[in-house]
Design a protein around this motif. Structure first.
Motif, short mmCIF file in Angstrom:
data_model
loop_
_atom_site.label_atom_id
_atom_site.label_comp_id
_atom_site.label_asym_id
_atom_site.label_seq_id
_atom_site.Cartn_x
_atom_site.Cartn_y
_atom_site.Cartn_z
N ARG A 186 -5.62 -0.63 0.21
CA ARG A 186 -4.75 0.50 -0.12
C ARG A 186 -4.84 0.83 -1.62
NH1 ARG A 186 1.34 1.50 2.18
NH2 ARG A 186 1.60 3.60 1.33
N ALA B 43 -3.22 0.60 5.40
CA ALA B 43 -3.95 0.78 4.14
C ALA B 43 -3.74 2.16 3.55
CB ALA B 43 -5.45 0.53 4.36
N LEU B 44 -3.57 3.17 4.42
CA LEU B 44 -3.42 4.55 3.95
C LEU B 44 -1.97 5.00 3.88
CD1 LEU B 44 -6.36 6.29 5.86
CD2 LEU B 44 -6.35 5.30 3.56
#
Length: 206
Positions: free
Chosen positions: A89, A173-174
């Motif tokens: 991230r 992660a996003l």
């Protein structure tokens, strides 16, 4: 490693969370622990950055920034995701910031990579020079097509198809819902299929 200390892999098998152990050692000020953290994740950070930015030199700079930020904000890691996903991230955010920096100065430096990012060695390391040249050309054209996607679609495709994260991990992660990941992934795959149609046809004819 001390006499009573188990390797990370062994501790993982005994049920001890190796991420928590490593982070705890880093927080305690152990420089060797942070060096291990970097060694474990620097390859993935560089490869991801190079795929997203299309520039190996910029990717190296970004990777350095990623680990500087990791060092600064390691206290914020709560262990709700894996350390690897948390670092992904940070890396994606750094790549996004670098692209915004380029655009603000009208210097969009994205360019296709000449070869696979995780490979080593030159022509002759493959079965024969002709096959190696073909492989490099395919890799160049795939990366060129990847750079034509939007940053959102490019990122989700690389994290899922290249880095091997699950859709759930990509979402973490996003910072987006899993459903959004699947929607972006479907669009990204279709866009890549259209851009690489000629390459696939060439491969079928060979």
């Amino acid at each position: 490693m001390g006499a009573g200390e188990m390797p990370l892999e062994a501790r993982a098998l005994t049920g001890v969370n190796p991420d928590r152990e490593l982070v705890a050692s880093c927080r305690a000020g152990d420089p060797q622990a942070f060096a291990r953290l970097v060694a474990l994740h620097e390859g993935m950070v560089f490869n991801l950055s190079a795929r997203l930015l299309g520039d190996p030199e910029e990717a190296r700079d970004v990777a350095q920034e990623v680990f500087l930020q990791v060092y600064r904000v390691l206290d914020r890691f709560e262990g709700r995701s894996s350390l690897k996903t948390w670092i992904y991230r940070i890396a994606v955010n750094q790549c996004h910031n670098r692209r915004r920096f380029w655009h603000r100065r009208r210097r969009d430096r994205e360019q296709a990579l000449d070869e696979g990012l995780s490979t080593r060695g030159g022509i002759g390391s493959g079965p024969n020079p002709y096959e190696e040249a073909q492989r490099r050309e395919r890799a160049r054209r795939v990366q060129e097509a990847l750079l034509q996607l939007s940053f959102e679609h490019r990122t989700v495709l690389v994290l899922r198809e290249v880095e091997g994260l699950t859709c759930e991990e990509v979402g973490v992660a996003l910072g987006v819902p899993e459903g959004t990941v699947k929607s972006r992934l479907s669009r990204a795959r279709e866009a890549m299929r259209l851009r690489l149609r000629g390459l696939v046809e060439e491969g079928g004819a060979s």
